[in-house]
Scaffold this active site. Structure first.
Site, short mmCIF file in Angstrom:
data_model
loop_
_atom_site.label_atom_id
_atom_site.label_comp_id
_atom_site.label_asym_id
_atom_site.label_seq_id
_atom_site.Cartn_x
_atom_site.Cartn_y
_atom_site.Cartn_z
N HIS A 1 93.55 73.47 73.99
CA HIS A 1 93.13 72.51 73.35
C HIS A 1 93.43 72.52 71.82
O HIS A 1 93.34 71.54 71.27
CB HIS A 1 91.48 72.67 73.47
N ASP B 1 91.67 76.49 79.64
CA ASP B 1 91.86 76.55 78.34
C ASP B 1 92.93 77.55 77.67
O ASP B 1 92.57 78.34 76.91
CB ASP B 1 90.62 76.32 77.46
N SER C 1 89.98 79.10 67.31
CA SER C 1 90.40 78.67 68.57
C SER C 1 91.83 79.30 68.69
O SER C 1 92.75 79.10 68.13
CB SER C 1 90.43 77.25 68.74
C1 4AZ Z 1 85.80 75.67 67.50
O1 4AZ Z 1 85.47 74.39 66.96
C2 4AZ Z 1 84.78 76.44 67.96
N1 4AZ Z 1 81.25 79.64 68.46
C3 4AZ Z 1 85.45 77.65 68.38
C4 4AZ Z 1 84.60 78.59 68.89
C5 4AZ Z 1 83.21 78.55 68.85
C6 4AZ Z 1 82.59 77.17 68.42
C7 4AZ Z 1 83.52 76.29 67.90
C8 4AZ Z 1 82.21 79.46 69.43
O2 4AZ Z 1 86.89 75.43 67.69
#
Ligand code: 4AZ
Length: 265
Positions: A79, A124, A214
């Protein structure tokens, strides 16, 4: 953030809650991740990583994390990517916790391979081929489910509070316990793709990955005492909310696909 974020609004964030607390509830709570633990005095949110503590960690210019899978291949989240194919637009930063450090190594991408069949739900993961190898240690990935348990380390340059949107320039880390699918589904229900995703977090909240983290790795020590990657920061409902674990790509489930894709890259 209520759903998987787009690259610009995603990433591993080590959420930091106000640390002020009574020192009492503590010792007990830290041993029982699923026990109510509001306002505990144990580590709340992340702390700065030491220099060279996680030498396999990389930062991606669209605001995601990643890990060196090979010297010239980064494992990250699908993503965070725009799709598969030739791609010279990503700058990968390695070798320094501080992104602004003069010691930071910056290498461009040449290609991206997004997980076959990726459509925004599960699967992902993605690989980035680098224009040149980075002379840093790689992070081995789990090839069986035996390490999908216990305590995990998360690290990233993402937000330190839900909704902050800015990320940090210095790498931060935290520890989160495994959460069983059955427990994770109490919050997410069938939005959790059990076979392809793994949950982690404290029932009491306060420590988590967040926007900007992420694509980064979730990892632990293997039986030989070496770091091994079990997850990829993927999504969650907000960050560090009580009763809401973070959701991670279950790396062991995709280990063969990842190896195959890396060889073909
Ligand atoms: C994000 O916005 C995201 N709490 C990544 C991890 C989590 C929430 C959002 C996990 O990429």
């Amino acid at each position: 953030m209520l759903t998987q974020s787009s690259p610009k609004r995603s990433g591993i964030t080590l959420v930091k809650r106000a640390a002020a607390v009574g020192a009492v509830a503590l010792a007990v709570a830290s041993l029982h991740p699923l026990t109510a633990n509001a306002a505990s005095t144990r580590v709340v949110g992340g702390t700065p990583a030491a220099q060279n503590e996680f030498p396999f960690m990389v930062h991606l210019s669209m605001g995601c994390g990643g890990a060196l899978y090979k010297k010239d291949v980064v494992l990250t989240a699908a993503h965070c990517m725009d799709g598969s194919g030739n791609n010279t637009s990503i700058t990968v930063t390695a070798g320094a916790n501080d992104l602004n450090s003069s010691a930071a190594i910056k290498v461009k991408s040449t290609k991206v391979k997004v997980a076959p069949g990726y459509n925004g739900t599960g699967k992902d993961w993605a690989l980035i081929k680098l224009a040149r190898p980075i002379d840093k240690p790689t992070l081995k990935i789990a090839t069986t489910d035996r390490y999908n348990r216990g305590m995990f380390t998360i690290a990233g340059w993402g937000d330190t509070e839900e909704g902050a949107g800015t990320g940090t320039t210095k790498l931060r880390k935290a520890t989160v316990p495994f959460v069983a699918d059955r427990v994770c589904k109490r919050h997410y229900g069938n939005r959790l793709v059990s076979k392809e995703e793994l949950c982690a977090g404290w029932q009491s909240g306060g420590i988590d990955t967040c926007q900007g983290d992420s694509g980064g790795p979730m990892f632990r020590k293997d039986d030989a005492g070496k770091w091994i990657q079990v997850g990829i920061v993927s999504w969650g409902d907000g960050c560090a909310r009580a009763g809401v674990p973070g959701v991670y790509t279950e790396v062991s489930h995709f280990a063969k696909d990842i190896a195959r894709a890396a060889n073909a890259l």
